[in-house]
Design a protein around this motif. Sequence first.
Motif, short mmCIF file in Angstrom:
data_model
loop_
_atom_site.label_atom_id
_atom_site.label_comp_id
_atom_site.label_asym_id
_atom_site.label_seq_id
_atom_site.Cartn_x
_atom_site.Cartn_y
_atom_site.Cartn_z
N MET A 136 18.67 10.09 10.30
CA MET A 136 19.38 8.86 10.67
C MET A 136 18.39 7.84 11.21
SD MET A 136 22.39 9.85 9.83
CE MET A 136 23.36 8.45 10.42
N VAL A 137 18.49 6.63 10.70
CA VAL A 137 17.64 5.52 11.17
C VAL A 137 18.55 4.40 11.62
CG1 VAL A 137 15.89 3.83 10.53
CG2 VAL A 137 15.77 6.16 9.60
N ASP A 138 18.42 3.99 12.87
CA ASP A 138 19.26 2.94 13.43
C ASP A 138 18.60 1.58 13.20
OD1 ASP A 138 21.04 1.39 14.82
OD2 ASP A 138 20.49 2.16 16.81
N ALA A 139 19.29 0.73 12.43
CA ALA A 139 18.77 -0.62 12.14
C ALA A 139 19.60 -1.69 12.83
CB ALA A 139 18.76 -0.86 10.64
N SER A 140 20.33 -1.32 13.84
CA SER A 140 21.21 -2.27 14.54
C SER A 140 20.43 -3.48 15.03
CB SER A 140 21.88 -1.58 15.72
OG SER A 140 22.67 -0.50 15.28
N GLY A 141 20.98 -4.66 14.78
CA GLY A 141 20.35 -5.89 15.21
C GLY A 141 19.20 -6.34 14.34
N ARG A 142 18.97 -5.64 13.24
CA ARG A 142 17.87 -5.98 12.34
C ARG A 142 18.39 -6.15 10.91
NH1 ARG A 142 13.30 -1.60 13.74
NH2 ARG A 142 15.08 -0.17 13.65
N TRP A 143 17.48 -6.45 10.00
CA TRP A 143 17.85 -6.74 8.62
C TRP A 143 17.17 -5.73 7.70
CZ3 TRP A 143 17.73 -9.99 12.52
CH2 TRP A 143 18.75 -10.96 12.62
N VAL A 144 17.93 -5.24 6.74
CA VAL A 144 17.44 -4.22 5.81
C VAL A 144 17.25 -4.85 4.44
CG1 VAL A 144 17.88 -1.96 4.78
CG2 VAL A 144 18.70 -2.46 7.11
N LEU A 145 16.04 -4.71 3.91
CA LEU A 145 15.68 -5.32 2.63
C LEU A 145 15.15 -4.26 1.68
CD1 LEU A 145 13.50 -8.24 4.07
CD2 LEU A 145 15.94 -8.32 3.53
N PRO A 146 15.16 -4.55 0.38
CA PRO A 146 14.48 -3.64 -0.54
C PRO A 146 12.99 -3.63 -0.23
CG PRO A 146 15.06 -5.69 -1.65
CD PRO A 146 15.74 -5.71 -0.32
N GLY A 147 12.31 -2.57 -0.60
CA GLY A 147 10.87 -2.54 -0.42
C GLY A 147 10.23 -3.75 -1.07
N LEU A 148 9.27 -4.36 -0.39
CA LEU A 148 8.63 -5.56 -0.91
C LEU A 148 7.61 -5.20 -1.98
CD1 LEU A 148 8.17 -7.46 2.48
CD2 LEU A 148 10.08 -7.58 0.87
N ILE A 149 7.29 -6.17 -2.83
CA ILE A 149 6.41 -5.93 -3.98
C ILE A 149 5.25 -6.92 -3.95
CG2 ILE A 149 6.26 -5.82 -6.49
CD1 ILE A 149 9.30 -5.33 -6.51
N ASP A 150 4.04 -6.40 -3.98
CA ASP A 150 2.83 -7.22 -4.01
C ASP A 150 2.24 -7.08 -5.42
OD1 ASP A 150 0.28 -8.35 -3.76
OD2 ASP A 150 -0.02 -7.58 -1.73
N VAL A 151 2.22 -8.18 -6.18
CA VAL A 151 1.83 -8.08 -7.59
C VAL A 151 0.34 -8.31 -7.84
CG1 VAL A 151 4.12 -8.78 -8.35
CG2 VAL A 151 2.33 -10.51 -8.13
N HIS A 152 -0.47 -8.33 -6.76
CA HIS A 152 -1.92 -8.47 -6.97
C HIS A 152 -2.67 -7.82 -5.81
CE1 HIS A 152 -5.30 -11.03 -8.87
NE2 HIS A 152 -5.87 -10.17 -8.03
N VAL A 153 -3.07 -6.56 -6.01
CA VAL A 153 -3.87 -5.86 -5.00
C VAL A 153 -5.01 -5.13 -5.70
CG1 VAL A 153 -1.86 -5.49 -3.52
CG2 VAL A 153 -2.56 -3.69 -5.09
N HIS A 154 -6.03 -4.77 -4.91
CA HIS A 154 -7.14 -3.96 -5.40
C HIS A 154 -7.26 -2.76 -4.48
CE1 HIS A 154 -8.56 -7.12 -8.17
NE2 HIS A 154 -8.14 -7.96 -7.22
N ALA A 155 -6.61 -1.66 -4.86
CA ALA A 155 -6.59 -0.44 -4.04
C ALA A 155 -7.50 0.59 -4.68
CB ALA A 155 -5.16 0.08 -3.93
N ASN A 156 -8.43 1.10 -3.89
CA ASN A 156 -9.42 2.03 -4.41
C ASN A 156 -9.45 3.37 -3.69
OD1 ASN A 156 -10.65 0.20 -6.38
ND2 ASN A 156 -11.35 -0.95 -4.60
N ALA A 157 -8.62 3.54 -2.65
CA ALA A 157 -8.66 4.77 -1.87
C ALA A 157 -7.31 5.00 -1.20
CB ALA A 157 -9.77 4.68 -0.82
N LEU A 158 -7.13 6.20 -0.67
CA LEU A 158 -5.88 6.52 0.02
C LEU A 158 -5.68 5.63 1.24
CD1 LEU A 158 -5.98 10.42 -0.18
CD2 LEU A 158 -4.38 8.90 -1.35
N SER A 159 -6.76 5.30 1.92
CA SER A 159 -6.64 4.43 3.09
C SER A 159 -6.13 3.05 2.70
CB SER A 159 -7.97 4.32 3.83
OG SER A 159 -8.98 3.83 2.95
N ASP A 160 -6.55 2.58 1.52
CA ASP A 160 -6.06 1.29 1.02
C ASP A 160 -4.55 1.36 0.79
OD1 ASP A 160 -8.79 1.00 0.92
OD2 ASP A 160 -8.90 0.82 -1.27
N ALA A 161 -4.12 2.44 0.15
CA ALA A 161 -2.70 2.61 -0.15
C ALA A 161 -1.88 2.66 1.12
CB ALA A 161 -2.50 3.89 -0.96
#
Length: 442
Positions: A114-139
């Motif tokens: 259970m996750v309580d989001a009371s008083g906040r707003w719930v959105l779909p996961g955001l999407i970044d269409v331009h990244v350069h990820a090369n390692a787990l730490s980047d992810a």
Amino acid sequence: MCLHDHTPAALPASAVPRRGVLAGAAALAGISVASLAAQLGSAPAAKAAGNAPHSGRPVPPPPMIIEGGTIVDPKTGNAVEDGVLVLEEGRVSAVGSRDETRRAVAALAGRARMVDASGRWVLPGLIDVHVHANALSDAAAILQGGATSVRSGSSSFYQDVALAALPEWAAGASPRMSPAGLFISPELGDSLLADPDLAPLASLQGGVTEHTDLAYLTRVNLKRGAQVIKTRANPRAGLAEQDPRELVYGYDQLSAVVKAAGKAGVLCHAYSAEGIDGAVRAGVRSIEHGVFVTEETISRMASRGTYFTPTMDAITSMAGSSDPVLAARGREYTPIIKAAVRAAHEAGVTVVAGTDSFGSDVTPIGTEARLLAEAGLSPLDALRAATVNAAALLGWSRDAGRLVRGSYADAVIVNADPLKSASALEQIGAVVAQGVLVRNNP
């Protein structure tokens, strides 16, 4: 901002095998097998698989119920107050009011987190269409910034292809990734060592510029698992010694890349008016940066359905550089890119959010959304740039960008109303990626 030139540093001693792309790319990113196991060992899929990663199918994370928040649909702009979001087996199984989701919640009694989001707003996961990820730490850094899905802007040794494979086996270890593989650029540097099939390109005088060679490099990328192709029309703006208005690839060369890419589509790094227009006429799917786009080209983009990724933070942040050349560019380019975004949006061009983040130096996707709003988009349109518009560009409209039954179990909880201010996307309280709570600041 990203100041890289897509040219990797010295290659580690270990070779990249033809098989095992995941392990090979991890090694090239400086990740040992022990480190990889340690970072992924807590994931449900890893626990289920034990020491034999191919012994069975991964086990999905336990169900999750997010309740009490205002659930926002970016497509319609509608919001459900005191809403409930039910995530099960990697998908949304129910969403809506408490009454609408009552049966789904009851069916998971005692089993769901259970996750309580009371008083906040719930959105779909955001999407970044331009990244350069090369390692787990980047992810991990990308996820912490709220982007649960990304499109790669290329990697040095197919690390993005490896990262794209992680969510299926280790939920929450990486954003969903549309990988681009190697940058289609004249100079490949040590990236030539990413695949033995690239060895023939090492002997080229003047780099990869001929149509047949461009097509060959594109096909190698696709064979290696790239789902989209990244190329360029101009040099980098973020390197003082390069002229971002010089033409690297013209219309004919870009057309060769687009043709070889086929349905995968092409994103094109372009700054100059000539470079942008040539890329649009060649049929690229999206223009990246696009500072000096003309009204004529904007009109062409609108009629062709070409997307626009202005990478606002990467461009405007140059103004704060300690390098006088870059600082001057930042001051010059900032008002121009803002005007370009406004003009493109008003002309009907679909604007999408991309940060051009590199490595662990990640700009949160919410910052990009705020900058788009400052350029003239409404808060709702800025939200769409990082959700439904971005999902459409990736071809993921059925799965991402909205919280509807059957969509991905990706969500963010923010502490302010995103329909009133795009800066709300910078106020992230929680992130759920592939059904796993990867960030939680109650």
